[in-house]
Design a protein around this motif. Structure first.
Motif, mmCIF file in Angstrom:
data_model
loop_
_atom_site.group_PDB
_atom_site.id
_atom_site.type_symbol
_atom_site.label_atom_id
_atom_site.label_comp_id
_atom_site.label_asym_id
_atom_site.label_seq_id
_atom_site.Cartn_x
_atom_site.Cartn_y
_atom_site.Cartn_z
ATOM 1 N N ASN A 81 0.827 -1.213 0.000
ATOM 2 C CA ASN A 81 0.000 0.000 0.000
ATOM 3 C C ASN A 81 0.857 1.256 0.000
ATOM 4 O O ASN A 81 0.561 2.229 -0.706
ATOM 5 C CB ASN A 81 -0.945 0.001 1.202
ATOM 6 C CG ASN A 81 -2.006 -1.069 1.111
ATOM 7 O OD1 ASN A 81 -2.264 -1.623 0.041
ATOM 8 N ND2 ASN A 81 -2.620 -1.386 2.237
ATOM 9 N N LYS A 82 1.919 1.260 0.791
ATOM 10 C CA LYS A 82 2.803 2.436 0.853
ATOM 11 C C LYS A 82 3.538 2.646 -0.470
ATOM 12 O O LYS A 82 3.729 3.784 -0.906
ATOM 13 C CB LYS A 82 3.815 2.297 2.000
ATOM 14 C CG LYS A 82 3.182 2.397 3.356
ATOM 15 C CD LYS A 82 2.591 3.781 3.569
ATOM 16 C CE LYS A 82 1.982 3.898 4.947
ATOM 17 N NZ LYS A 82 1.385 5.195 5.173
ATOM 18 N N ILE A 84 2.434 1.788 -3.436
ATOM 19 C CA ILE A 84 1.437 2.307 -4.382
ATOM 20 C C ILE A 84 1.158 3.782 -4.111
ATOM 21 O O ILE A 84 1.068 4.583 -5.042
ATOM 22 C CB ILE A 84 0.142 1.472 -4.319
ATOM 23 C CG1 ILE A 84 0.407 0.083 -4.916
ATOM 24 C CG2 ILE A 84 -1.003 2.162 -5.050
ATOM 25 C CD1 ILE A 84 -0.726 -0.885 -4.748
ATOM 26 N N GLU A 85 1.038 4.156 -2.833
ATOM 27 C CA GLU A 85 0.825 5.568 -2.499
ATOM 28 C C GLU A 85 1.994 6.431 -2.967
ATOM 29 O O GLU A 85 1.793 7.529 -3.498
ATOM 30 C CB GLU A 85 0.647 5.733 -0.989
ATOM 31 C CG GLU A 85 -0.676 5.254 -0.463
ATOM 32 C CD GLU A 85 -0.765 5.382 1.050
ATOM 33 O OE1 GLU A 85 -0.030 6.207 1.637
ATOM 34 O OE2 GLU A 85 -1.571 4.649 1.645
ATOM 35 N N TYR A 87 4.074 5.779 -5.435
ATOM 36 C CA TYR A 87 4.025 5.835 -6.894
ATOM 37 C C TYR A 87 2.982 6.846 -7.363
ATOM 38 O O TYR A 87 3.234 7.657 -8.259
ATOM 39 C CB TYR A 87 3.717 4.444 -7.462
ATOM 40 C CG TYR A 87 3.515 4.441 -8.950
ATOM 41 C CD1 TYR A 87 4.593 4.508 -9.822
ATOM 42 C CD2 TYR A 87 2.227 4.387 -9.491
ATOM 43 C CE1 TYR A 87 4.405 4.518 -11.195
ATOM 44 C CE2 TYR A 87 2.032 4.396 -10.850
ATOM 45 C CZ TYR A 87 3.119 4.462 -11.705
ATOM 46 O OH TYR A 87 2.921 4.470 -13.047
ATOM 47 N N GLN A 88 1.790 6.801 -6.736
ATOM 48 C CA GLN A 88 0.743 7.746 -7.114
ATOM 49 C C GLN A 88 1.149 9.186 -6.833
ATOM 50 O O GLN A 88 0.842 10.091 -7.617
ATOM 51 C CB GLN A 88 -0.561 7.393 -6.394
ATOM 52 C CG GLN A 88 -1.187 6.114 -6.893
ATOM 53 C CD GLN A 88 -2.372 5.677 -6.060
ATOM 54 O OE1 GLN A 88 -2.563 6.115 -4.929
ATOM 55 N NE2 GLN A 88 -3.170 4.783 -6.621
ATOM 56 N N GLU A 89 1.845 9.397 -5.749
ATOM 57 C CA GLU A 89 2.315 10.749 -5.405
ATOM 58 C C GLU A 89 3.334 11.236 -6.441
ATOM 59 O O GLU A 89 3.285 12.386 -6.858
ATOM 60 C CB GLU A 89 2.923 10.747 -3.997
ATOM 61 C CG GLU A 89 3.305 12.114 -3.514
ATOM 62 C CD GLU A 89 2.120 13.033 -3.272
ATOM 63 O OE1 GLU A 89 2.298 14.257 -3.435
ATOM 64 O OE2 GLU A 89 1.022 12.538 -2.963
ATOM 65 N N MET A 91 3.465 10.301 -9.529
ATOM 66 C CA MET A 91 2.767 10.547 -10.793
ATOM 67 C C MET A 91 1.997 11.870 -10.751
ATOM 68 O O MET A 91 1.726 12.448 -11.802
ATOM 69 C CB MET A 91 1.792 9.402 -11.105
ATOM 70 C CG MET A 91 2.487 8.066 -11.349
ATOM 71 S SD MET A 91 4.001 8.138 -12.287
ATOM 72 C CE MET A 91 3.554 8.301 -13.932
ATOM 73 N N ARG A 92 1.649 12.347 -9.558
ATOM 74 C CA ARG A 92 0.934 13.626 -9.432
ATOM 75 C C ARG A 92 1.845 14.832 -9.538
ATOM 76 O O ARG A 92 1.371 15.957 -9.699
ATOM 77 C CB ARG A 92 0.194 13.685 -8.100
ATOM 78 C CG ARG A 92 -1.160 13.031 -8.172
ATOM 79 C CD ARG A 92 -1.857 13.177 -6.866
ATOM 80 N NE ARG A 92 -1.779 11.801 -6.354
ATOM 81 C CZ ARG A 92 -1.957 11.384 -5.136
ATOM 82 N NH1 ARG A 92 -2.212 12.210 -4.209
ATOM 83 N NH2 ARG A 92 -1.878 10.146 -4.812
#
Length: 95
Positions: A81-82, A84-85, A87-89, A91-92
């Protein structure tokens, strides 16, 4: 290599000599070993459960192994989960 050893390697400058590709490969191997360890714990629980049903193992051993496997699986899912978080951060981020 456990996390403490990895930090000591970075502190000693050994990681600075490696390329990003080598570091990524090393991290990938570390994650693979961790997942294999979780899988081995799950298989151990199944084997102990079978032995318990045959009356060869005490229930406490089965319960301890089961809790260890459950905690390992929870830790693995939290790490996932961390990641993925993170990675999403990334990408933002606007360039």
């Amino acid at each position: 290599m456990n996390p403490v050893q990895a930090l000591r390697t970075v502190e000693q400058g050994q990681a600075a000599d490696k390329t990003p590709a080598e570091l990524t490969q090393s991290f990938g191997k570390y994650l693979n070993k961790a997942l294999e360890s979780v899988d081995a714990q799950e298989k151990n629980v199944h084997a102990l459960t079978d032995q318990f049903m045959l009356g060869q193992v005490d229930v406490t051993k089965v319960m301890i192994a089961s809790e260890q496997a459950q905690l390992s699986l929870q830790l693995t899912s939290q790490v996932r989960n961390k990641v993925i978080e993170a990675y999403q951060e990334i990408m933002r981020i606007q360039l």
